[in-house]
Design a protein around this motif. Structure first.
Motif: not given
Length: 72
Positions: A61-67
């Motif tokens: 989830s954190e990686n998706l938000l960063k993207l």
């Protein structure tokens, strides 16, 4: 895999990967379960958190938000 989405009116709402929901009485949850936890049913029919899987899902989830923020 089920994720504890929320608790309301004496019920826990669990969601799977396809957003199917499952209503579970709160007394079937382990006391240390919290919203956002990946949970699984144990042999005593109690839903307990899976810390390793929860950490993996939170990281995704954190990686998706960063993207998403990079695209804004």
């Amino acid at each position: 895999m089920w994720i504890l989405d929320r608790m309301e009116d004496g019920k826990a709402v669990l969601l799977d990967e396809e957003n199917n929901s499952l209503l579970v009485p709160i007394d079937q949850l382990c006391q240390n379960c919290k919203e956002g936890d990946v949970v699984e049913k144990n042999l005593e029919n109690i839903w307990t958190p899976n810390p390793e899987q929860t950490a993996k899902e939170r990281q995704k989830s954190e990686n998706l938000l960063k993207l998403l923020y990079k695209k804004i």
